[in-house]
Design a protein around this motif. Sequence first.
Motif, PDB file in Angstrom:
ATOM      1  N   LEU A  69     -31.815 -16.453-104.814  1.00 42.33           N
ATOM      2  CA  LEU A  69     -33.140 -16.994-104.522  1.00 42.33           C
ATOM      3  C   LEU A  69     -33.759 -16.188-103.379  1.00 42.33           C
ATOM      4  CD1 LEU A  69     -32.386 -20.811-104.697  1.00 42.33           C
ATOM      5  CD2 LEU A  69     -33.806 -19.487-106.268  1.00 42.33           C
ATOM      6  N   PRO A  70     -35.063 -15.958-103.405  1.00 44.75           N
ATOM      7  CA  PRO A  70     -35.717 -15.150-102.369  1.00 44.75           C
ATOM      8  C   PRO A  70     -35.989 -15.940-101.076  1.00 44.75           C
ATOM      9  CG  PRO A  70     -37.337 -15.828-103.981  1.00 44.75           C
ATOM     10  CD  PRO A  70     -36.005 -16.329-104.480  1.00 44.75           C
ATOM     11  N   ILE A  71     -34.939 -16.489-100.511  1.00 43.18           N
ATOM     12  CA  ILE A  71     -35.058 -17.247 -99.263  1.00 43.18           C
ATOM     13  C   ILE A  71     -35.057 -16.249 -98.105  1.00 43.18           C
ATOM     14  CG2 ILE A  71     -33.969 -18.978 -97.774  1.00 43.18           C
ATOM     15  CD1 ILE A  71     -32.566 -19.996-100.395  1.00 43.18           C
ATOM     16  N   ASP A  72     -36.015 -16.380 -97.205  1.00 43.61           N
ATOM     17  CA  ASP A  72     -36.081 -15.520 -96.025  1.00 43.61           C
ATOM     18  C   ASP A  72     -36.042 -16.405 -94.781  1.00 43.61           C
ATOM     19  OD1 ASP A  72     -36.471 -13.682 -94.047  1.00 43.61           O
ATOM     20  OD2 ASP A  72     -38.377 -12.931 -94.824  1.00 43.61           O
ATOM     21  N   ALA A  87     -32.677 -30.094-114.573  1.00 42.25           N
ATOM     22  CA  ALA A  87     -33.115 -29.833-115.945  1.00 42.25           C
ATOM     23  C   ALA A  87     -32.385 -28.601-116.472  1.00 42.25           C
ATOM     24  CB  ALA A  87     -34.625 -29.724-116.014  1.00 42.25           C
ATOM     25  N   GLU A  88     -33.104 -27.520-116.755  1.00 39.36           N
ATOM     26  CA  GLU A  88     -32.497 -26.324-117.337  1.00 39.36           C
ATOM     27  C   GLU A  88     -31.947 -25.348-116.301  1.00 39.36           C
ATOM     28  OE1 GLU A  88     -36.833 -25.814-116.681  1.00 39.36           O
ATOM     29  OE2 GLU A  88     -35.676 -27.311-117.752  1.00 39.36           O
ATOM     30  N   LEU A  89     -31.984 -25.715-115.021  1.00 39.07           N
ATOM     31  CA  LEU A  89     -31.510 -24.838-113.954  1.00 39.07           C
ATOM     32  C   LEU A  89     -30.204 -25.341-113.348  1.00 39.07           C
ATOM     33  CD1 LEU A  89     -34.823 -24.248-111.950  1.00 39.07           C
ATOM     34  CD2 LEU A  89     -33.890 -22.891-113.842  1.00 39.07           C
ATOM     35  N   ALA A  90     -29.393 -24.399-112.876  1.00 43.22           N
ATOM     36  CA  ALA A  90     -28.239 -24.692-112.034  1.00 43.22           C
ATOM     37  C   ALA A  90     -28.488 -23.980-110.717  1.00 43.22           C
ATOM     38  CB  ALA A  90     -26.956 -24.185-112.676  1.00 43.22           C
ATOM     39  N   LEU A  91     -28.185 -24.656-109.614  1.00 40.68           N
ATOM     40  CA  LEU A  91     -28.455 -24.099-108.281  1.00 40.68           C
ATOM     41  C   LEU A  91     -27.237 -24.283-107.397  1.00 40.68           C
ATOM     42  CD1 LEU A  91     -31.682 -25.980-108.468  1.00 40.68           C
ATOM     43  CD2 LEU A  91     -31.787 -23.606-107.766  1.00 40.68           C
ATOM     44  N   THR A  92     -27.028 -23.339-106.499  1.00 41.28           N
ATOM     45  CA  THR A  92     -25.948 -23.453-105.529  1.00 41.28           C
ATOM     46  C   THR A  92     -26.394 -22.822-104.211  1.00 41.28           C
ATOM     47  OG1 THR A  92     -23.590 -23.063-105.146  1.00 41.28           O
ATOM     48  CG2 THR A  92     -24.811 -21.291-106.216  1.00 41.28           C
ATOM     49  N   PHE A  93     -25.836 -23.329-103.125  1.00 46.88           N
ATOM     50  CA  PHE A  93     -26.191 -22.860-101.777  1.00 46.88           C
ATOM     51  C   PHE A  93     -24.908 -22.706-100.967  1.00 46.88           C
ATOM     52  CE2 PHE A  93     -29.924 -24.576-103.567  1.00 46.88           C
ATOM     53  CZ  PHE A  93     -30.944 -23.779-103.090  1.00 46.88           C
ATOM     54  N   PRO A  94     -24.238 -21.552-101.072  1.00 49.07           N
ATOM     55  CA  PRO A  94     -22.958 -21.383-100.386  1.00 49.07           C
ATOM     56  C   PRO A  94     -23.054 -21.202 -98.872  1.00 49.07           C
ATOM     57  CG  PRO A  94     -23.552 -19.391-101.566  1.00 49.07           C
ATOM     58  CD  PRO A  94     -24.572 -20.430-101.931  1.00 49.07           C
ATOM     59  N   THR A  95     -24.207 -20.758 -98.376  1.00 50.08           N
ATOM     60  CA  THR A  95     -24.358 -20.498 -96.940  1.00 50.08           C
ATOM     61  C   THR A  95     -25.624 -21.146 -96.423  1.00 50.08           C
ATOM     62  OG1 THR A  95     -23.267 -18.347 -97.225  1.00 50.08           O
ATOM     63  CG2 THR A  95     -24.499 -18.688 -95.173  1.00 50.08           C
ATOM     64  N   MET A  96     -25.479 -21.958 -95.358  1.00 53.16           N
ATOM     65  CA  MET A  96     -26.635 -22.597 -94.730  1.00 53.16           C
ATOM     66  C   MET A  96     -26.411 -22.643 -93.220  1.00 53.16           C
ATOM     67  SD  MET A  96     -27.424 -25.698 -97.405  1.00 53.16           S
ATOM     68  CE  MET A  96     -25.722 -26.205 -97.552  1.00 53.16           C
ATOM     69  N   ALA A 103     -36.372 -13.407 -86.350  1.00 48.12           N
ATOM     70  CA  ALA A 103     -35.024 -13.001 -86.747  1.00 48.12           C
ATOM     71  C   ALA A 103     -34.040 -13.491 -85.684  1.00 48.12           C
ATOM     72  CB  ALA A 103     -34.962 -11.491 -86.902  1.00 48.12           C
ATOM     73  N   PHE A 104     -33.596 -14.733 -85.834  1.00 39.58           N
ATOM     74  CA  PHE A 104     -32.696 -15.361 -84.858  1.00 39.58           C
ATOM     75  C   PHE A 104     -31.265 -15.498 -85.377  1.00 39.58           C
ATOM     76  CE2 PHE A 104     -36.928 -17.330 -84.006  1.00 39.58           C
ATOM     77  CZ  PHE A 104     -37.192 -16.631 -82.843  1.00 39.58           C
ATOM     78  N   GLY A 105     -30.991 -14.972 -86.571  1.00 38.68           N
ATOM     79  CA  GLY A 105     -29.641 -15.032 -87.121  1.00 38.68           C
ATOM     80  C   GLY A 105     -29.421 -16.122 -88.151  1.00 38.68           C
ATOM     81  N   SER A 106     -30.458 -16.882 -88.475  1.00 41.80           N
ATOM     82  CA  SER A 106     -30.310 -17.896 -89.526  1.00 41.80           C
ATOM     83  C   SER A 106     -29.956 -17.206 -90.839  1.00 41.80           C
ATOM     84  CB  SER A 106     -31.607 -18.686 -89.710  1.00 41.80           C
ATOM     85  OG  SER A 106     -31.892 -19.463 -88.576  1.00 41.80           O
ATOM     86  N   ARG A 107     -29.099 -17.855 -91.630  1.00 45.32           N
ATOM     87  CA  ARG A 107     -28.734 -17.334 -92.949  1.00 45.32           C
ATOM     88  C   ARG A 107     -28.681 -18.499 -93.922  1.00 45.32           C
ATOM     89  NH1 ARG A 107     -23.337 -14.488 -91.601  1.00 45.32           N
ATOM     90  NH2 ARG A 107     -22.840 -16.366 -92.689  1.00 45.32           N
ATOM     91  N   VAL A 108     -29.509 -18.446 -94.921  1.00 42.63           N
ATOM     92  CA  VAL A 108     -29.494 -19.435 -96.002  1.00 42.63           C
ATOM     93  C   VAL A 108     -29.459 -18.643 -97.297  1.00 42.63           C
ATOM     94  CG1 VAL A 108     -30.695 -21.329 -97.127  1.00 42.63           C
ATOM     95  CG2 VAL A 108     -30.744 -21.138 -94.625  1.00 42.63           C
TER      96      VAL A 108
END
Length: 122
Positions: A9-12, A89-98, A110-115
Motif C-alpha cells: 500500500l502507498p502509505i507514507d 469484501a474482495e480484498l485481503a489486507l495485512t499490516f505487519p509493521t506499525m 521524517a521522524f522515523g515512523s514506519r507503517v
Amino acid sequence: MAVPNYLALPIDPAEGFPQAFRLSLAGRSYQFRLYANVAEEILDGAAGDLLDLPAKGAFLVLSVDREEPAGPTTILRRKLAPGVEYHAAELALTFPTMLLDPRNLNGAGAFGSRVVGGVALR
C-alpha cells in the motif's frame, strides 16, 4: 486456501496521520483512510519514542471505501493489529509493521515512523 500475493500500500508515514489515498485494483477503485488514536497521557511520555502499535491507549484505524456509481460503500473499518489478515469484501489486507512517532500525528516530517501494509485480491 492460497496465500494472497500482497501489493504494498502507498502509505507514507512522513506525510503524517491521518492520511488517505486512492488505489485501483482489478478495475475497481478504493479509497483508503488511516488515522491514529493515541491517548493524551501516552503523548505526554513519548517524546522522541516510536510507539509500537497497537499499544494500551494507542492504535491505528483503517477505513476502506469501494467507489461505486451510486457512491462510496464502506467495506472495512477496523483497528489494526500486526499478524492479522483482514477481509474486506474482495480484498485481503495485512499490516505487519506499525511504528509511529507522535510528531506524525497531524504533522508531516521524517521522524522515523514506519507503517507497512499490503493488499491482495481474494
